[in-house]
Design an enzyme around this catalytic site. Sequence first.
Site, short mmCIF file in Angstrom:
data_model
loop_
_atom_site.label_atom_id
_atom_site.label_comp_id
_atom_site.label_asym_id
_atom_site.label_seq_id
_atom_site.Cartn_x
_atom_site.Cartn_y
_atom_site.Cartn_z
N HIS A 190 34.46 -26.17 -15.01
CA HIS A 190 33.63 -27.08 -15.87
C HIS A 190 31.94 -27.30 -15.64
O HIS A 190 31.12 -26.66 -16.47
CB HIS A 190 34.07 -28.27 -15.72
CG HIS A 190 35.15 -28.49 -16.76
ND1 HIS A 190 36.38 -29.03 -16.03
CD2 HIS A 190 35.37 -29.63 -18.00
CE1 HIS A 190 37.42 -29.49 -16.23
NE2 HIS A 190 36.88 -29.48 -18.09
N ASP A 260 41.17 -21.79 -22.43
CA ASP A 260 40.46 -23.24 -22.17
C ASP A 260 39.26 -23.24 -22.01
O ASP A 260 38.67 -23.13 -22.90
CB ASP A 260 40.39 -23.29 -20.57
CG ASP A 260 40.05 -24.70 -20.09
OD1 ASP A 260 40.33 -25.64 -20.90
OD2 ASP A 260 40.67 -24.86 -18.51
#
Length: 360
Positions: A190, A260
Amino acid sequence: MPVHAPLILDIAGTTLSAVDRERLAHPLTGGLIFFARNWQDRQQLTELTAEIHSIREDLLICVDHEGGRVQRFRTDGFTHLPPMRAFGEMWMKDGRGGEGAGAMAATNAASAAGFVLGAELRACGVNFSFTPVLDLDYGGSSVIGDRAFHRDARITALLARSLMHGLLLAGMANCGKHFPGHGFVKADSHTEIPVDKRGLRAILNDDAVPYKWLNTVMSSVMPAHVVYPKVDSRPAGFSSKWLNDILRAQLGFGGAIFSDDLSMAGARVIDGREVSYTEAGIAALNAGCDLVLLCNQSTGDGSAVDELLDGLGEAMVKDQWRGRAASEHRRLSLLPSKPALDWDTLMRSPEYIHALSLLP
């Protein structure tokens, strides 16, 4: 009209704005993903999903709802599901006695969790969850941690299969993530670009084994935003070698592949260069992804969402990526396989009541 609708986007709040409705009706939109900010209570969620379905019946309404710390809806009757590590810990009690201990109890409990998870979501109109995590628990990854079933690929695969069976009983598809494995690296994709320096043989013999063993029951796969430089310089989600040569050809997977989140740091640099959301989306689709996610960009003016919709449309006209009928078929195959029970009926269902009794 595009051959397939690859984009999974999100919305800012608990109701749809006029802009949200326009984006969801866009022919390149294939679904949306909910976050905790989209939740108020069951009635609000059910009304929201009904409105979304009135715009497009074929939209995938998704959520990251794994259990443990990754569970977006936690109040107003939703069961607090345990992290997946709890099932691995149950398994390890095998042979040590005690009520409810052992491998069979763990597999039954995992099936029960899958059924409860899927049935509760579907009762509110949510039709897909990004679960289960197939990453192995090496003990060093904070972003994975107790989201993983176990360090052993065999135990992970069997418990994941059980969870998938429970989801299937609720009429919900599944998503194995994060291919070929995110558990070995410590960095969080992230915020960083994790690098796993192991060779292909080591990864295929350990982390990627569940994907081979589960290839007949996995509905979809989400690759990791991790670079494995001994295999490819690109993160797995942007690598045709990982997705086409290894996942599909070598491991025999035929279901849908999601990227993702394209807004994560691990997706924003490709071949050493920072890329736009559109460039990242095109790269993922051309590498073999059927669907691409862009999360948490609808807040504020939401310009990033419109940029990606417009950019993908323009790129398709310029033949920079091509819609694939097979990809659209895979997307549609993720929609529920049977009607859902409403919440009150579900609460009285013997199958649901029994499943609750099996949870750790």
